[in-house]
Design a protein around this motif. Structure first.
Motif, short mmCIF file in Angstrom:
data_model
loop_
_atom_site.label_atom_id
_atom_site.label_comp_id
_atom_site.label_asym_id
_atom_site.label_seq_id
_atom_site.Cartn_x
_atom_site.Cartn_y
_atom_site.Cartn_z
N ASN A 190 -13.84 27.31 25.82
CA ASN A 190 -14.20 25.99 26.37
C ASN A 190 -15.11 25.20 25.44
OD1 ASN A 190 -12.72 26.20 28.79
ND2 ASN A 190 -14.37 27.34 29.77
N ALA A 191 -14.85 25.27 24.15
CA ALA A 191 -15.68 24.54 23.19
C ALA A 191 -15.35 23.05 23.22
CB ALA A 191 -15.47 25.09 21.78
N LEU A 192 -16.38 22.24 23.30
CA LEU A 192 -16.24 20.78 23.36
C LEU A 192 -17.37 20.12 22.57
CD1 LEU A 192 -15.67 20.43 27.20
CD2 LEU A 192 -13.92 19.97 25.48
N VAL A 193 -17.10 18.94 22.06
CA VAL A 193 -18.15 18.06 21.55
C VAL A 193 -18.20 16.90 22.54
CG1 VAL A 193 -18.91 16.52 19.72
CG2 VAL A 193 -17.82 18.70 19.14
N ILE A 194 -19.35 16.74 23.21
CA ILE A 194 -19.47 15.74 24.27
C ILE A 194 -20.37 14.61 23.81
CG2 ILE A 194 -20.05 15.37 26.69
CD1 ILE A 194 -19.64 18.33 27.18
N LEU A 244 -20.95 21.20 12.04
CA LEU A 244 -19.72 20.41 12.14
C LEU A 244 -19.28 20.08 10.72
CD1 LEU A 244 -21.06 20.12 14.98
CD2 LEU A 244 -20.04 17.84 15.11
N PRO A 245 -18.45 20.93 10.10
CA PRO A 245 -18.03 20.70 8.72
C PRO A 245 -17.39 19.33 8.53
CG PRO A 245 -17.38 22.89 9.45
CD PRO A 245 -17.88 22.16 10.67
N ALA A 264 -21.04 11.58 14.05
CA ALA A 264 -20.38 12.84 13.75
C ALA A 264 -18.99 12.98 14.35
CB ALA A 264 -21.25 14.00 14.25
N ALA A 265 -18.73 12.37 15.48
CA ALA A 265 -17.45 12.59 16.15
C ALA A 265 -17.03 11.36 16.93
CB ALA A 265 -17.57 13.79 17.08
N ARG A 266 -15.73 11.21 17.08
CA ARG A 266 -15.18 10.10 17.86
C ARG A 266 -14.36 10.66 19.01
NH1 ARG A 266 -12.06 6.32 13.73
NH2 ARG A 266 -11.07 8.34 13.33
N ASP A 267 -14.47 9.99 20.16
CA ASP A 267 -13.73 10.43 21.34
C ASP A 267 -12.23 10.51 21.03
OD1 ASP A 267 -16.12 10.44 22.63
OD2 ASP A 267 -15.80 8.57 23.71
N GLY A 268 -11.62 11.59 21.48
CA GLY A 268 -10.20 11.76 21.29
C GLY A 268 -9.85 12.59 20.07
N ASP A 269 -10.82 12.78 19.17
CA ASP A 269 -10.57 13.59 17.97
C ASP A 269 -10.70 15.08 18.28
OD1 ASP A 269 -10.22 11.31 16.55
OD2 ASP A 269 -12.08 11.43 15.40
N VAL A 297 -13.19 16.25 21.40
CA VAL A 297 -14.33 15.34 21.51
C VAL A 297 -14.11 14.46 22.74
CG1 VAL A 297 -15.70 13.56 20.38
CG2 VAL A 297 -14.60 15.34 19.01
N VAL A 298 -15.01 14.55 23.72
CA VAL A 298 -14.83 13.84 24.98
C VAL A 298 -16.15 13.14 25.36
CG1 VAL A 298 -13.06 15.43 25.83
CG2 VAL A 298 -15.47 15.89 26.31
N PRO A 299 -16.08 12.04 26.11
CA PRO A 299 -17.31 11.38 26.58
C PRO A 299 -17.91 12.14 27.76
CG PRO A 299 -15.38 10.20 27.38
CD PRO A 299 -14.87 11.29 26.48
N ALA A 300 -19.20 11.95 27.98
CA ALA A 300 -19.92 12.63 29.06
C ALA A 300 -19.62 11.98 30.40
CB ALA A 300 -21.42 12.62 28.78
N LYS A 301 -18.40 12.13 30.85
CA LYS A 301 -17.96 11.59 32.13
C LYS A 301 -17.21 12.66 32.91
CE LYS A 301 -17.38 6.75 30.66
NZ LYS A 301 -16.42 5.62 30.57
#
Length: 207
Positions: A52-56, A88-89, A132-137, A157-161
């Motif tokens: 369940n790894a995510l970047v939020i 985050l390489p 560092a990250a864009r939503d959807g990537d 990569v997802v928004p905090a929603k």
């Protein structure tokens, strides 16, 4: 049925089967540990499994502010391990780790697990998350463990929603002129900076 139609039907069946299989794998007990939607990134290396790894990121697009890495890390070995760093390489992101209690590295107990993200859990805050990250990537994330070493995987990569709101960045930037607020208030504190009355105490005005 023509040969081309038969091939199309078989392909559609294969896609449906794959989605069903992924959902079944993600809907087990491990998925409940993080309480987010299944089918997120997972990897196993030696005794370590990361699920369940995510970047939020921030809940609203285009808002500058910290982001967070959220995941569940399992240790099936006989000795504890520590998560010494998360990177985050390909980015200049700096990830600040904090255990659920005290200071120092995040420890994954032998035969146990640790949740990163969410109230009362360990945290991994990306200080310059908006860069560092864009939503959807799909962002490469590397966990550095004391014994297993580097364990990498691609995290969504997802928004905090919605499902991810409670696991997002600790601080959400406020509109101009207002102070930044924490994404979740500590237990026992009311919003707007006022203290909540103790349980059972009257709140009669004038006292």
């Amino acid at each position: 049925m023509s040969r081309s139609l038969r091939r199309g039907a078989l392909a559609a069946t294969a896609i449906v089967f794959s989605i069903a299989a992924l959902s079944a794998c993600g809907a087990g007990n491990d998925a409940q540990t993080l309480e987010v939607r299944p089918d997120n990134a997972a990897v196993s290396v030696d005794d370590v499994k990361i699920q369940n790894a995510l970047v939020i990121t921030q809940p609203e697009p285009g808002v500058k502010g910290p982001a967070a890495v959220s995941a569940t890390v399992f240790n099936n070995g006989r000795v504890p391990q520590t998560i010494d760093a998360i990177s985050l390489p390909g980015t200049t992101a700096v990830v600040k780790l904090k255990p659920a209690e005290g200071t120092g590295p995040i420890t994954v107990p032998a035969g146990g697990s640790v949740v990163i993200g969410g109230a009362g859990n360990a945290s991994a805050l990306i200080e310059n998350g908006s860069e560092a990250a864009r939503d959807g990537d799909a962002q490469q994330v590397v966990f550095k463990l004391s014994k297993t070493g580097d364990v990498g995987l691609s995290a969504f990569v997802v928004p905090a929603k919605s499902y991810f709101k409670e696991y997002g960045p600790e601080v959400v930037p406020a509109p101009p002129g207002a102070s930044p607020t924490a994404s979740a208030s500590p237990s026992g504190e009311a919003e707007h900076g006022t203290e909540a009355p103790a349980s059972g105490e009257p709140t009669t005005a004038g006292h």
